[in-house]
Design a protein around this motif. Sequence first.
Motif, PDB file in Angstrom:
ATOM      1  N   SER A 302       0.861  -1.198   0.000  1.00  0.00           N
ATOM      2  CA  SER A 302       0.000   0.000   0.000  1.00  0.00           C
ATOM      3  C   SER A 302       0.889   1.237   0.000  1.00  0.00           C
ATOM      4  O   SER A 302       2.083   1.163   0.299  1.00  0.00           O
ATOM      5  CB  SER A 302      -0.887   0.008   1.242  1.00  0.00           C
ATOM      6  N   GLU A 320      -6.621   0.558   3.160  1.00  0.00           N
ATOM      7  CA  GLU A 320      -5.988  -0.754   3.049  1.00  0.00           C
ATOM      8  C   GLU A 320      -4.503  -0.681   3.449  1.00  0.00           C
ATOM      9  O   GLU A 320      -3.787   0.237   3.015  1.00  0.00           O
ATOM     10  CB  GLU A 320      -6.105  -1.261   1.611  1.00  0.00           C
ATOM     11  N   LYS A 322      -1.585  -3.267   3.082  1.00  0.00           N
ATOM     12  CA  LYS A 322      -1.325  -4.594   2.527  1.00  0.00           C
ATOM     13  C   LYS A 322       0.184  -4.840   2.402  1.00  0.00           C
ATOM     14  O   LYS A 322       0.929  -3.946   1.999  1.00  0.00           O
ATOM     15  CB  LYS A 322      -1.978  -4.666   1.141  1.00  0.00           C
TER      16      LYS A 322
END
Length: 421
Positions: A302, A320, A322
């Motif tokens: 991200s 998010e 990630k």
Amino acid sequence: MKLLVVGGGGREHAIIKSLKKNPSVTEIFALPGNGGIARDATCVPIGATDIDKIVAFAVENHIDYAVVAPDDPLVLGCVDALESKGIPCFGPRSCAAIIEGSKVFAKNLMKKYGIPTARYEVFDNMDSALRYLDTASIPTVIKADGLALGKGVIIASTREEAKAAVRDMMEGHIFGASGDHVVIEEFLTGPEVSVLAFTDGKVVKPMVSSMDHKRAGDNDTGLNTGGMGTVAPNPYYTPEVAQRCMEEIFLPTIAAMNAEGRTFRGCLYFGLMITPDGPKVIEYNCRFGDPETQVVLPLLESDLLTVMQATTNGTLAETEVKFADKHACCVITASNGYPTSYKKGFEITFTPEALEHTYIAGAKEENGKLVTSGGRVTGTTAVADTLGEAIREAYRLSDGVQFAGAYRRSDIGKRALQALK
Ligand code: AMP
Ligand code: GLY
């Protein structure tokens, strides 16, 4: 966007390299940065704890977002001061940074809210501490209350050693006022795991786990250092352990800080030990770890700036975070003699490939050359599909970093690799 990053080590270099990936970033200033960071940011010679000058610089240069990375400016209120001028920041305010700034605060918080940690007593009087040590179980752990550059923890294997540590801290003031209060705590055993977590005070999103290698010598021998290398993820942090940590440690800590009126926003670092009784907190840090950051951020898929801003705006739940399903290894190259005494001023050379994968910590520019200026000089990180490959590649690349008296541990990741087997 114009960004400002306070700090000047390998961690800050990793943060800056990651922030630069966002296309809306037009300029990054590093205060003070270092000779290596200067390749990726505009370094300004203002010390990381010179808060008045940092704020004046940020206002004058119309900074849109500031990242305060090291512990001392956070504890001293750098975020509070920047926010008071309307500059949004990544990092906790001083009232929350105390979770690292005072071990007594952190231990009392954990006791009050039932967060698992080593049993302990706090002393502000040397004679009572010495009396307590007459019957305390050995080994025991003595900790100075305040910030002590990572050196304020003594693991004493005899009563005499424990008493000497208390005298050094409380009478000899080897850590200054940090030793006015000491914590004496139970010695825990088990593998250690570092978990850095983003939080906006409402939700907590842990980053990939990592393993530090704190001792100077191979096989965890020698003195404690700021960290000689890291791997991520940490094989001891299984999904079951992660779930227990979330339920028993991470969420209760965020809730406890809110209940105390000290909402924590930024990166909260959980130093954990996986004991036979389950995961326990060894320490909290109010910031990214160094050199944990140098393996965690290369795995972040991200956008770092977006996630950081979400911790400031309270929108982390919708953002998010990630990580790649890969492995990373960072090998620190230090000056021979670190962490005690070492020489500085040696020219550092890199192969082009090594330079690309290296974060620079203790180096400065001198007559157009990069020379060593600290104990930990560089951190070289490799990312690969397996831990074994990441380790091999990190060592191969770090061979391309050369200076007189360069020292590396030769076993970074070895224990993690054995645990995987
Ligand atoms: P700290 O500066 O709090 O991270 O402590 C430095 C190191 O001391 C930790 O990484 C642990 O290896 C060790 N340590 C700290 N507290 C304890 C404890 N209660 N039991 C065993 N080891 C500890
Ligand atoms: N690597 C340990 C720390 O950053 O405190």
